[in-house]
Design an enzyme around this catalytic site. Structure first.
Site, PDB file in Angstrom:
ATOM      1  N   GLY A   1       8.569   1.106   7.457  1.00  0.00           N
ATOM      2  CA  GLY A   1       9.509   1.130   5.922  1.00  0.00           C
ATOM      3  C   GLY A   1       8.378   1.457   5.059  1.00  0.00           C
ATOM      4  O   GLY A   1       7.105   1.695   5.415  1.00  0.00           O
TER       5      GLY A   1
ATOM      6  N   GLY B   1       6.992   0.978   0.687  1.00  0.00           N
ATOM      7  CA  GLY B   1       7.303   0.382  -0.351  1.00  0.00           C
ATOM      8  C   GLY B   1       6.482   0.933  -1.679  1.00  0.00           C
ATOM      9  O   GLY B   1       5.825   1.871  -1.597  1.00  0.00           O
TER      10      GLY B   1
ATOM     11  N   ALA C   1       3.694  -0.167  -2.664  1.00  0.00           N
ATOM     12  CA  ALA C   1       2.412  -0.016  -2.680  1.00  0.00           C
ATOM     13  C   ALA C   1       1.810   0.735  -1.251  1.00  0.00           C
ATOM     14  O   ALA C   1       0.612   0.910  -1.313  1.00  0.00           O
ATOM     15  CB  ALA C   1       1.822  -1.734  -2.594  1.00  0.00           C
ATOM     16  N   GLY C   2       2.591   0.999  -0.392  1.00  0.00           N
ATOM     17  CA  GLY C   2       2.039   1.610   0.828  1.00  0.00           C
ATOM     18  C   GLY C   2       3.264   1.802   1.754  1.00  0.00           C
ATOM     19  O   GLY C   2       4.461   1.542   1.373  1.00  0.00           O
ATOM     20  N   THR C   3       2.874   1.811   3.125  1.00  0.00           N
ATOM     21  CA  THR C   3       3.634   2.111   4.248  1.00  0.00           C
ATOM     22  C   THR C   3       3.396   1.176   5.159  1.00  0.00           C
ATOM     23  O   THR C   3       2.278   0.709   5.380  1.00  0.00           O
ATOM     24  CB  THR C   3       3.255   3.616   4.607  1.00  0.00           C
ATOM     25  OG1 THR C   3       3.446   4.568   3.867  1.00  0.00           O
ATOM     26  CG2 THR C   3       4.388   3.744   5.808  1.00  0.00           C
ATOM     27  N   VAL C   4       4.521   0.510   5.843  1.00  0.00           N
ATOM     28  CA  VAL C   4       4.327  -0.510   7.032  1.00  0.00           C
ATOM     29  C   VAL C   4       4.457   0.220   8.244  1.00  0.00           C
ATOM     30  O   VAL C   4       5.620   0.897   8.408  1.00  0.00           O
ATOM     31  CB  VAL C   4       5.541  -1.627   6.665  1.00  0.00           C
ATOM     32  CG1 VAL C   4       5.282  -2.465   7.840  1.00  0.00           C
ATOM     33  CG2 VAL C   4       5.216  -2.203   5.354  1.00  0.00           C
TER      34      VAL C   4
ATOM     35  N   LYS D   1       0.196  -2.824   7.095  1.00  0.00           N
ATOM     36  CA  LYS D   1       0.699  -2.392   5.956  1.00  0.00           C
ATOM     37  C   LYS D   1      -0.737  -1.386   5.426  1.00  0.00           C
ATOM     38  O   LYS D   1      -1.561  -2.010   4.821  1.00  0.00           O
ATOM     39  CB  LYS D   1       0.958  -3.481   4.778  1.00  0.00           C
ATOM     40  CG  LYS D   1       1.417  -2.756   3.311  1.00  0.00           C
ATOM     41  CD  LYS D   1       2.583  -3.596   2.696  1.00  0.00           C
ATOM     42  CE  LYS D   1       3.014  -3.049   1.574  1.00  0.00           C
ATOM     43  NZ  LYS D   1       3.986  -3.754   0.902  1.00  0.00           N
TER      44      LYS D   1
ATOM     45  N   ASP E   1       5.442 -11.488  -6.539  1.00  0.00           N
ATOM     46  CA  ASP E   1       6.660 -10.396  -6.453  1.00  0.00           C
ATOM     47  C   ASP E   1       7.723 -10.855  -5.388  1.00  0.00           C
ATOM     48  O   ASP E   1       7.912 -10.151  -4.255  1.00  0.00           O
ATOM     49  CB  ASP E   1       5.954  -9.261  -5.878  1.00  0.00           C
ATOM     50  CG  ASP E   1       6.777  -7.866  -5.974  1.00  0.00           C
ATOM     51  OD1 ASP E   1       7.679  -7.835  -6.848  1.00  0.00           O
ATOM     52  OD2 ASP E   1       6.621  -6.897  -5.402  1.00  0.00           O
TER      53      ASP E   1
END
Length: 412
Positions: free
Chosen positions: A16, A18, A20-23, A36, A130
């Site tokens: 996925g 987001g 802030a970055g990629t998982v 992450k 968050d």
């Protein structure tokens, strides 16, 4: 395509994306992990990298059954990554998109799990900042809990704090997801543990209602509502649960419960909620532009078509509410006091009953136009009735006497 993350980990496929970055689904010395990988612009920020290293001890020491544990933090060239436990399941946003709203027992059980995780984090001096459905993971492999709920785990601890570096966000800026931001953050105060309680109460409201209490429209309007508006009641839930929600959505941080207290109170309510179906509540206003177009065309939503509902605000143009890749973080100017107060320059709304149209909205204007049209038609009918009555009356009266001036004989 697989890629190396530091010397110990390999990232295999994207799970996925987001803000802030990629998982990634990855592999480490001890088996499968979730990695992450933060955005390149973040990893190139030396100040952020320094804060990343400073937060390492706190994040690695956060262990709890309802927290996704951080196993490692990797700083390697342009790579900045958090290596976390892999949770076999989905996130709460995906479930909400599928089911729209949850039965109260399941919703409260999930919120209690998250509150337990927050209690452990707050005891360790860590504020999440968050809390939202995207950051709540549901373990599909574990046993089912009350109401058929899956065990909930809170993830992404420390990410908002890492992004919120002094150089990136001055005191006049806000970092967070608009629908879940506590009023004190909107007003520029430093985030304390109470902001997580407010965000979790917002998530619980959303699980019950299918929409957030102050969401909808431009992010700036959402921020103002957090400061100025009263939460609209949810019909059909026990008063004890509603009072708990109201207390945790209080504008004053000191009025909210602590995470441990909230978790205990929520679990006490579970027997009272057993067997209750999902709430049947009115949908909030649809998008004003869409409403206006429907009003002009006179068309109603087609049978079977989903009704647009007010939910988390996507900040990427064109992103759909169900798009898990959307960027829900924002950095905004703190509204001025007169804007927060509403009035001529603000957009604050007066408290209204559930399902009532928002003053000034397209739906409100449509209702007003229909009322005016009804009054105009009624006035026309009354006028026509009055004319008809007058004509009937005049038909029954004898003709006037002849005009003596015109009928007088001519003078000799």
């Amino acid at each position: 395509m697989a890629r190396r993350i530091g010397s110990r980990y390999t990232a295999h496929q994207i799970l996925g994306r987001g803000s802030a970055g990629t998982v990634w689904l990855g592999e480490g010395p001890e088996g499968p992990v979730a990695i992450k990988l933060l955005r390149e612009d973040l990893s190139s920020d030396q100040e952020l990298v320094g804060r990343f290293v400073q937060e390492r001890t706190a994040l690695l020491g956060l262990e709890h059954p309802h927290v996704v544990s951080v196993r490692d933090l990797v700083v390697d060239g342009n790579d900045l990554a958090l290596v976390m436990d892999l949770v076999r399941g989905t996130d709460l946003r995906t479930r909400l998109d599928r089911e729209r709203r949850l039965a109260p027992e399941a919703a409260v059980a999930i919120a209690a799990d998250v509150a337990d995780g927050l209690a452990a984090a707050h005891a360790a001096g860590v504020v999440h900042r968050d809390v939202k459905p995207e950051n709540v993971l549901l373990d599909m492999q574990g046993p089912l809990g009350p109401g058929g709920s899956h065990r909930a785990l809170l993830t992404d601890f420390g990410v908002a704090k890492l992004i919120d570096t002094p150089r990136r966000t001055r005191a006049s800026k806000i970092i967070g997801t608009p629908d879940y931001l506590a009023p004190e953050i909107v007003e520029g105060l430093p985030p304390r543990a109470a902001v997580d309680i407010y965000a979790l109460a917002t998530v619980l409201y959303e699980l019950l209602a299918g929409f957030t209490p102050f969401g909808g429209g431009h992010p700036g309007a959402v921020l103002r509502r957090h400061v100025t508006e009263t939460v609209v009641p949810l019909p059909g839930i026990p008063d004890e649960l509603w009072q708990l929600l109201v207390q945790c959505l209080a504008k004053a941080p000191a009025s909210r419960l602590r995470a441990s207290e909230l978790a205990a109170r929520l679990r006490e309510l579970l027997p009272l909620l057993a067997g209750m179906p999902p709430l049947d509540v009115d949908e909030p206003d649809t998008d004003e532009a869409e409403e206006a177009a429907e009003e002009l065309s006179g068309a109603a939503p087609a049978a079977g078509q989903p009704v647009r509902r007010r939910g988390a605000v996507p900040l990427v143009p064109g992103a759909r509410p169900s798009d898990s890749n959307r960027d829900t973080h924002t950095s905004m100017r703190v509204p001025a006091p007169d804007e927060l107060a509403g009035g001529a320059r603000g957009t604050a709304r007066a408290p209204r009953a559930a399902g009532a149209p928002r003053p000034g909205s397209a739906r409100n204007r449509a209702v007003t136009r229909r009322r005016r049209l009804t009054l105009a038609v009624a006035a026309t009918l009354l006028t026509a009735a009055g004319v008809a009555t007058w004509l009937t009356t005049t038909d029954d009266t004898p003709p006037p006497p002849p005009d003596m001036e015109n009928s007088a004989p001519a003078a000799p």
